[in-house]
Design a protein around this motif. Structure first.
Motif, PDB file in Angstrom:
ATOM      1  N   TRP A 112       1.305   5.564  -6.066  1.00 37.53           N
ATOM      2  CA  TRP A 112       2.473   5.743  -6.904  1.00 37.53           C
ATOM      3  C   TRP A 112       2.039   5.916  -8.363  1.00 37.53           C
ATOM      4  O   TRP A 112       0.883   5.701  -8.700  1.00 37.53           O
ATOM      5  CB  TRP A 112       3.453   4.582  -6.751  1.00 37.53           C
ATOM      6  CG  TRP A 112       3.079   3.301  -7.419  1.00 37.53           C
ATOM      7  CD1 TRP A 112       3.495   2.850  -8.648  1.00 37.53           C
ATOM      8  CD2 TRP A 112       2.200   2.282  -6.919  1.00 37.53           C
ATOM      9  NE1 TRP A 112       2.936   1.624  -8.926  1.00 37.53           N
ATOM     10  CE2 TRP A 112       2.143   1.251  -7.875  1.00 37.53           C
ATOM     11  CE3 TRP A 112       1.453   2.139  -5.754  1.00 37.53           C
ATOM     12  CZ2 TRP A 112       1.380   0.103  -7.707  1.00 37.53           C
ATOM     13  CZ3 TRP A 112       0.691   1.000  -5.584  1.00 37.53           C
ATOM     14  CH2 TRP A 112       0.660  -0.004  -6.546  1.00 37.53           C
TER      15      TRP A 112
ATOM     16  N   ARG B  96      -0.347   2.799  -0.265  1.00 39.36           N
ATOM     17  CA  ARG B  96       0.612   3.684  -0.921  1.00 39.36           C
ATOM     18  C   ARG B  96       0.086   4.086  -2.292  1.00 39.36           C
ATOM     19  O   ARG B  96      -0.512   3.282  -3.008  1.00 39.36           O
ATOM     20  CB  ARG B  96       1.953   2.992  -1.082  1.00 39.36           C
ATOM     21  CG  ARG B  96       2.926   3.899  -1.838  1.00 39.36           C
ATOM     22  CD  ARG B  96       4.299   3.405  -1.835  1.00 39.36           C
ATOM     23  NE  ARG B  96       5.166   4.405  -2.444  1.00 39.36           N
ATOM     24  CZ  ARG B  96       6.444   4.414  -2.293  1.00 39.36           C
ATOM     25  NH1 ARG B  96       7.020   3.522  -1.535  1.00 39.36           N
ATOM     26  NH2 ARG B  96       7.174   5.330  -2.884  1.00 39.36           N
TER      27      ARG B  96
ATOM     28  N   ARG C 151       6.216  -0.558  -2.506  1.00 40.39           N
ATOM     29  CA  ARG C 151       6.488  -0.609  -1.066  1.00 40.39           C
ATOM     30  C   ARG C 151       6.340  -2.026  -0.513  1.00 40.39           C
ATOM     31  O   ARG C 151       7.239  -2.555   0.123  1.00 40.39           O
ATOM     32  CB  ARG C 151       5.568   0.320  -0.289  1.00 40.39           C
ATOM     33  CG  ARG C 151       5.813   0.212   1.241  1.00 40.39           C
ATOM     34  CD  ARG C 151       4.831   0.998   2.068  1.00 40.39           C
ATOM     35  NE  ARG C 151       5.104   2.419   1.952  1.00 40.39           N
ATOM     36  CZ  ARG C 151       4.212   3.364   2.222  1.00 40.39           C
ATOM     37  NH1 ARG C 151       2.999   3.046   2.616  1.00 40.39           N
ATOM     38  NH2 ARG C 151       4.543   4.632   2.110  1.00 40.39           N
TER      39      ARG C 151
END
Length: 93
Positions: free
Chosen positions: A17, A15, A31
């Protein structure tokens, strides 16, 4: 105080971010919770030039900033170039 927009990529779930903070510190994946992810990129947001009402405001993160940048306005200028020139000449107290 310095202020940064940090970009992260999780080493476990991949992920991506972002998080804003006063340093380029490690973070935890929102996550999967994987820890100690180092930013792969950071943007310095300590000083900004923003257009407001046809003028260009120069902002600097407050020396007392902790959990947010708490920007202080240093001046307003008729052009972006004038604001950039001011930043180039202006030294923090």
């Amino acid at each position: 105080m310095a202020w940064f927009l940090n970009f992260y990529r999780c080493g476990r779930c991949r992920r991506i971010w972002t998080d804003e903070w006063s340093c380029t510190c490690d973070d935890e994946c929102p996550r999967c919770g994987f820890r100690d992810m180092t930013p792969f990129n950071s943007e310095d947001l300590t000083e900004l030039i923003v257009e407001e009402g046809g003028k260009f405001a120069v902002l600097r993160s407050s020396d007392e900033a902790e959990d947010d940048p708490d920007y202080e306005e240093l001046g307003r200028f008729p052009t972006r170039d004038a604001a950039k020139e001011f930043l180039g000449d202006h030294q923090p107290d």
